[in-house]
Design a protein around this motif. Structure first.
Motif, mmCIF file in Angstrom:
data_model
loop_
_atom_site.group_PDB
_atom_site.id
_atom_site.type_symbol
_atom_site.label_atom_id
_atom_site.label_comp_id
_atom_site.label_asym_id
_atom_site.label_seq_id
_atom_site.Cartn_x
_atom_site.Cartn_y
_atom_site.Cartn_z
ATOM 1 N N VAL A 1 0.783 -1.288 -0.077
ATOM 2 C CA VAL A 1 0.333 0.295 0.057
ATOM 3 C C VAL A 1 0.820 1.168 0.222
ATOM 4 O O VAL A 1 0.506 1.654 -0.520
ATOM 5 C CB VAL A 1 -0.897 -0.399 1.313
ATOM 6 N N ASN A 2 1.877 1.532 0.811
ATOM 7 C CA ASN A 2 2.665 2.383 1.047
ATOM 8 C C ASN A 2 2.938 2.668 -0.738
ATOM 9 O O ASN A 2 3.595 3.488 -0.404
ATOM 10 C CB ASN A 2 4.098 2.301 1.948
ATOM 11 N N GLN A 3 3.895 1.676 -1.368
ATOM 12 C CA GLN A 3 4.234 1.503 -2.504
ATOM 13 C C GLN A 3 3.324 2.491 -3.557
ATOM 14 O O GLN A 3 3.953 3.043 -4.416
ATOM 15 C CB GLN A 3 4.589 0.531 -2.588
ATOM 16 N N HIS A 4 2.089 2.225 -3.843
ATOM 17 C CA HIS A 4 1.453 2.563 -4.761
ATOM 18 C C HIS A 4 0.473 3.884 -4.148
ATOM 19 O O HIS A 4 0.801 5.180 -4.705
ATOM 20 C CB HIS A 4 -0.260 2.013 -3.748
ATOM 21 N N LEU A 5 0.616 4.051 -2.480
ATOM 22 C CA LEU A 5 0.730 5.803 -2.251
ATOM 23 C C LEU A 5 1.445 6.329 -2.854
ATOM 24 O O LEU A 5 1.423 7.698 -3.358
ATOM 25 C CB LEU A 5 0.191 5.772 -0.759
ATOM 26 N N GLY A 6 2.916 6.130 -2.851
ATOM 27 C CA GLY A 6 4.433 6.492 -3.122
ATOM 28 C C GLY A 6 4.130 7.358 -4.595
ATOM 29 O O GLY A 6 4.530 8.231 -5.458
ATOM 30 N N GLN A 7 3.892 5.925 -5.381
ATOM 31 C CA GLN A 7 3.820 6.015 -6.921
ATOM 32 C C GLN A 7 2.731 7.228 -7.524
ATOM 33 O O GLN A 7 3.038 7.871 -8.043
ATOM 34 C CB GLN A 7 3.423 5.022 -7.845
ATOM 35 N N ARG A 8 1.521 6.850 -6.549
ATOM 36 C CA ARG A 8 0.538 8.108 -6.729
ATOM 37 C C ARG A 8 1.480 9.579 -6.485
ATOM 38 O O ARG A 8 0.486 10.240 -7.424
ATOM 39 C CB ARG A 8 -0.709 7.921 -6.204
ATOM 40 N N LEU A 9 1.472 10.119 -5.738
ATOM 41 C CA LEU A 9 2.574 10.336 -4.769
ATOM 42 C C LEU A 9 2.863 11.786 -6.412
ATOM 43 O O LEU A 9 3.143 12.443 -6.603
ATOM 44 C CB LEU A 9 3.032 10.988 -3.568
ATOM 45 N N ARG A 10 4.012 10.685 -6.182
ATOM 46 C CA ARG A 10 5.052 11.158 -7.960
ATOM 47 C C ARG A 10 4.485 11.354 -9.182
ATOM 48 O O ARG A 10 5.102 12.321 -8.860
ATOM 49 C CB ARG A 10 5.986 9.687 -7.716
ATOM 50 N N ARG B 1 1.674 12.633 -9.243
ATOM 51 C CA ARG B 1 0.635 13.875 -9.832
ATOM 52 C C ARG B 1 2.227 15.151 -9.224
ATOM 53 O O ARG B 1 1.441 16.330 -10.021
ATOM 54 C CB ARG B 1 -0.609 13.971 -7.882
ATOM 55 N N ARG B 2 3.329 14.290 -8.457
ATOM 56 C CA ARG B 2 3.671 15.098 -8.458
ATOM 57 C C ARG B 2 4.614 15.891 -9.916
ATOM 58 O O ARG B 2 4.528 16.972 -10.044
ATOM 59 C CB ARG B 2 5.049 15.015 -6.846
ATOM 60 N N LEU B 3 5.388 15.524 -10.173
ATOM 61 C CA LEU B 3 5.712 15.621 -11.502
ATOM 62 C C LEU B 3 4.081 16.051 -12.464
ATOM 63 O O LEU B 3 4.893 16.467 -13.515
ATOM 64 C CB LEU B 3 6.355 14.033 -11.896
ATOM 65 N N LEU B 4 3.113 15.683 -13.095
ATOM 66 C CA LEU B 4 2.692 16.177 -13.503
ATOM 67 C C LEU B 4 2.190 17.617 -13.733
ATOM 68 O O LEU B 4 2.011 18.328 -14.553
ATOM 69 C CB LEU B 4 1.247 15.105 -13.400
ATOM 70 N N LEU B 5 2.230 18.201 -11.807
ATOM 71 C CA LEU B 5 2.416 19.581 -11.752
ATOM 72 C C LEU B 5 3.410 20.074 -11.933
ATOM 73 O O LEU B 5 4.228 21.598 -11.634
ATOM 74 C CB LEU B 5 1.687 19.463 -10.314
ATOM 75 N N GLY B 6 4.675 18.957 -12.744
ATOM 76 C CA GLY B 6 5.945 19.745 -12.502
ATOM 77 C C GLY B 6 6.392 20.591 -11.260
ATOM 78 O O GLY B 6 7.592 21.685 -11.427
ATOM 79 N N LEU B 7 6.577 19.640 -9.927
ATOM 80 C CA LEU B 7 7.144 19.991 -8.727
ATOM 81 C C LEU B 7 8.178 18.920 -8.269
ATOM 82 O O LEU B 7 8.278 18.241 -8.754
ATOM 83 C CB LEU B 7 5.602 20.036 -7.700
ATOM 84 N N SER B 8 9.284 19.930 -8.010
ATOM 85 C CA SER B 8 10.455 19.067 -7.883
ATOM 86 C C SER B 8 10.745 18.347 -5.811
ATOM 87 O O SER B 8 9.449 18.883 -5.618
ATOM 88 C CB SER B 8 11.204 20.119 -7.334
ATOM 89 N N GLN B 9 10.246 17.644 -5.738
ATOM 90 C CA GLN B 9 10.236 17.034 -4.412
ATOM 91 C C GLN B 9 11.016 18.035 -3.620
ATOM 92 O O GLN B 9 9.940 18.199 -2.206
ATOM 93 C CB GLN B 9 11.557 16.079 -4.414
ATOM 94 N N ALA B 10 12.120 19.194 -3.326
ATOM 95 C CA ALA B 10 12.381 19.924 -2.988
ATOM 96 C C ALA B 10 10.909 21.214 -2.508
ATOM 97 O O ALA B 10 11.239 21.678 -1.613
ATOM 98 C CB ALA B 10 13.899 20.642 -3.394
#
Length: 129
Positions: A2-11, A13-22
């Motif tokens: 479940v943690n991996q799935h949530l992490g993938q969804r997070l990543r 969406r973040r990339l889609l919005l063009g946000l860096s991890q920072a």
């Protein structure tokens, strides 16, 4: 799993919005390393943090659970059921969505959508059952 799935969804969406991890980390008041841990599934997201992430990324909390197989026993879940086909395909999908979003003309955007739907439907029609 479940943690991996949530992490993938997070990543995704973040990339889609063009946000860096920072950038996302600054919005949440955490380190970028913590965002990395969430995205890799190494750290569990608390309900409070999941809620804050949803607000920061402009989605409902249930967005993170979309596509998660029903839990019928942890031993029945496979990594393949949770992960997309591959990183290359992910990058192509993100590029396609970003490019689509930049089409200013509504008629051109609709035409492009119809083209993609037509091609994908013709590919399905040619696939043996």
């Amino acid at each position: 799993m479940v943690n991996q799935h949530l992490g993938q969804r997070l990543r995704g969406r973040r990339l889609l919005l063009g946000l860096s991890q920072a950038q996302l980390a600054r919005n949440l008041g955490v380190t970028f390393q913590q965002i990395q841990k969430y995205e890799n599934g190494g750290s569990q997201l608390t309900p409070e943090r999941l809620h804050r992430l949803a607000i920061s990324l402009g989605v409902a909390v249930d967005f993170f659970f979309d596509g998660l197989p029903e839990l019928r026993g942890a031993d029945k879940l496979s990594k393949e059921a949770l992960l997309p086909d591959g990183q290359a395909q992910d990058a192509q999908i993100l590029a396609l969505v970003r490019s689509y979003g930049r089409i200013a003309d509504d008629a051109k955007r609709r035409s492009f959508l119809h083209l993609v739907q037509s091609v994908s439907n013709s590919d399905l029609a040619g696939t043996p059952s």
